[in-house]
Motif scaffolding. Structure first.
Motif, PDB file in Angstrom:
ATOM      1  N   CYS A 309       0.868  -1.174   0.000  1.00 39.47           N
ATOM      2  CA  CYS A 309       0.000   0.000   0.000  1.00 39.47           C
ATOM      3  C   CYS A 309       0.910   1.230   0.000  1.00 39.47           C
ATOM      4  O   CYS A 309       1.859   1.303   0.771  1.00 39.47           O
ATOM      5  CB  CYS A 309      -0.859  -0.033   1.245  1.00 39.47           C
ATOM      6  SG  CYS A 309      -1.622   1.535   1.627  1.00 39.47           S
ATOM      7  N   CYS A 312       0.414   3.085   3.782  1.00 36.45           N
ATOM      8  CA  CYS A 312       0.849   2.531   5.074  1.00 36.45           C
ATOM      9  C   CYS A 312       1.858   1.395   4.920  1.00 36.45           C
ATOM     10  O   CYS A 312       2.355   0.870   5.910  1.00 36.45           O
ATOM     11  CB  CYS A 312      -0.355   2.070   5.890  1.00 36.45           C
ATOM     12  SG  CYS A 312      -1.098   0.546   5.301  1.00 36.45           S
ATOM     13  N   CYS A 325      -6.046  -2.445   0.634  1.00 33.19           N
ATOM     14  CA  CYS A 325      -5.006  -2.586   1.647  1.00 33.19           C
ATOM     15  C   CYS A 325      -5.452  -3.603   2.696  1.00 33.19           C
ATOM     16  O   CYS A 325      -6.619  -3.614   3.098  1.00 33.19           O
ATOM     17  CB  CYS A 325      -4.760  -1.218   2.280  1.00 33.19           C
ATOM     18  SG  CYS A 325      -3.517  -1.251   3.559  1.00 33.19           S
ATOM     19  N   ASN A 327      -4.495  -3.614   5.711  1.00 32.62           N
ATOM     20  CA  ASN A 327      -4.688  -2.897   6.972  1.00 32.62           C
ATOM     21  C   ASN A 327      -6.118  -2.372   6.986  1.00 32.62           C
ATOM     22  O   ASN A 327      -6.486  -1.519   6.187  1.00 32.62           O
ATOM     23  CB  ASN A 327      -3.666  -1.752   7.032  1.00 32.62           C
ATOM     24  CG  ASN A 327      -3.887  -0.824   8.203  1.00 32.62           C
ATOM     25  OD1 ASN A 327      -4.827  -0.991   8.995  1.00 32.62           O
ATOM     26  ND2 ASN A 327      -3.027   0.174   8.312  1.00 32.62           N
ATOM     27  N   CYS A 330      -7.069   1.296   6.766  1.00 23.99           N
ATOM     28  CA  CYS A 330      -6.503   2.102   5.668  1.00 23.99           C
ATOM     29  C   CYS A 330      -7.384   1.967   4.432  1.00 23.99           C
ATOM     30  O   CYS A 330      -7.793   0.871   4.074  1.00 23.99           O
ATOM     31  CB  CYS A 330      -5.089   1.608   5.384  1.00 23.99           C
ATOM     32  SG  CYS A 330      -4.301   2.473   4.034  1.00 23.99           S
ATOM     33  N   CYS A 332      -6.493   3.356   1.402  1.00 25.44           N
ATOM     34  CA  CYS A 332      -5.691   3.689   0.210  1.00 25.44           C
ATOM     35  C   CYS A 332      -5.813   2.580  -0.836  1.00 25.44           C
ATOM     36  O   CYS A 332      -5.827   1.397  -0.514  1.00 25.44           O
ATOM     37  CB  CYS A 332      -4.230   3.872   0.633  1.00 25.44           C
ATOM     38  SG  CYS A 332      -3.123   4.175  -0.735  1.00 25.44           S
TER      39      CYS A 332
END
Ligand SMILES: [Zn+2]
Length: 418
Positions: A309, A312, A325, A327, A330, A332
């Motif tokens: 990503c 992050c 992503c 995460n 996140c 993104c």
């Protein structure tokens, strides 16, 4: 000999003459200020306001440095033009210049009046998030100082570093924090600025910073060796305009107290590999260890990069037309390839697999491969991947210090080997 504008330089050895202002000079030492200088870096600007990055390798610095003074106009001949770096760009020019022991630098005497002096490309505070944790280019910002801290010794990723915090406010009232590290922390005239700032506004234009966030915490600007600043310099139109847009009365600058790190906190403990293998990952999750190992081999059948990503750096997976992503916090959807090198290390107690991410991979790969007389093409072949051409590990050794992954990797990751 005719003077050639920087915009007309082409790749390769140059026999022409350039006439430029030395806008900035800084030493690059790698991860910390204690290391020897690796190269001396310059930003130059010519009469037509074209700016370029210039690099001088360590063994040539002594020969050339007498005339490399910030604010001086010089002519330079006998140099080589290369493609610009793909990471940590200080200016947007497709090429960069490397000086060598034959390079001739001559001060222009008398110094021309009204020669361009400052190089910057300002980014609004509200746009900084587009550059979060990105290392493609350095960022330049302008703001009013609203708070400044003392210089403290801070333990960051296992290493003591000096740090100072400056808080900046833009004209719409948006406040961000900037951390100055190493010699930049001590060079910033914090006490003077605090004093002036009790009565008057202090406007600073910072160049050469990065917008960072560690593990999703509040982002901050980070200023290391490439960072410079211009304080209340009325020759800079943006500083004049900023000043003119402020109300007559401004709040006095606040003094922040930055505490020194407790030396025992965040301690890095020595362990053998056998002890590390037996450590309980649940109990020891937040602890850091250091072990001395010999690298025995690369882990077979492991890729040396992963789709990360952009924001992050967690792994990201292609789902439909965009990336998602892993995460969960996140959102993104942008992907970039990042290094992830798996290798086996052993001491006389045990052998474990270590996984190194991004900067530490680059650093170590360079060292190891150089020692073994292998080159990176060999690694490229192993993966059969197309990324080798676009992100060559040797391309970007300038600013290892800018990525804190480096320190993480150095202390080893506990891994799956039984
Ligand atoms: Zn992410």
């Amino acid at each position: 000999m005719d003077v050639i504008p920087l915009s007309q330089l082409r790749l390769g050895i140059q026999y022409c003459l350039i006439r430029v202002m030395i806008s900035r000079v800084w030493e690059f030492r790698g991860k910390s200020d204690d290391e020897p200088v690796k190269h001396l870096d310059l930003v130059i600007i010519d009469e037509k306001k074209t700016s370029m990055y210039v690099e001088i390798l360590a063994d040539v610095i002594e020969i050339l440095k007498t005339n490399l003074v910030e604010g001086r106009v010089v002519t330079i001949k006998k140099f080589i033009v290369h493609h610009a770096r793909t990471l940590f760009k200080v200016v947007q020019h497709p090429y960069m210049i490397k000086l060598n022991r034959r390079t001739e630098i001559t001060p222009v005497d008398p110094q021309p009046q009204n020669f361009p002096r400052h190089v910057y490309s300002l980014i609004n505070f509200s746009d900084l998030d587009h550059y979060l944790n990105m290392t493609a280019q350095f960022l330049d910002v302008i703001g009013q100082v609203v708070a400044v801290s003392n210089v403290a010794a801070i333990k960051s990723f296992g290493k003591m570093q000096t740090k100072r915090i400056v808080k900046l406010k833009d004209l719409s009232g948006h406040i961000i924090e900037l951390s100055l590290w190493g010699s930049r922390a001590t060079e910033f005239q914090g006490d003077q600025i605090y004093e002036v700032g009790q009565k008057d506004a202090v406007i600073v234009l910072f160049v050469g910073t990065l917008w960072k966030s560690h593990r999703g915490e509040t982002p901050f600007l980070s200023g290391t060796s490439a960072c410079h600043w211009y304080i209340n310099d009325e020759s800079i139109p943006e500083i004049r305009n900023f000043y003119a847009s402020l109300p007559n009365e401004v709040d006095p600058i606040e003094m922040l107290q930055l505490a020194n790190s407790n030396n025992n906190q965040d301690e890095v403990r020595q362990k053998t590999l056998l002890e590390l293998k037996d450590a309980d990952p649940f109990e020891e999750k937040t602890n850091r260890f250091e072990c001395t190992v010999t690298i025995t081999r690369l882990t077979p059948n492991q890729k040396w990069f992963y789709p990360a990503c952009q924001k992050c750096h967690s792994r990201t997976n292609l789902s439909g037309p965009t990336y998602t992503c892993t995460n969960k916090e996140c959102s993104c959807t942008e992907m970039e390839y990042r290094y992830k090198l798996s290798l086996m290390g052993s001491d006389d107690t045990f052998e474990l697999e270590f996984i190194l991410f991004e900067q530490s991979s680059k650093f170590l790969a360079q060292m190891q491969l150089a020692d073994d007389k292998m080159d990176i093409e060999t690694m490229g072949d192993q993966t059969g991947s197309g990324v080798a051409g676009s992100k060559r590990p040797y391309d970007s050794t300038t600013e290892d210090s800018e990525d804190d992954d480096a320190a993480l990797g150095t202390y080893g990751k506990r891994t799956k080997k039984q």
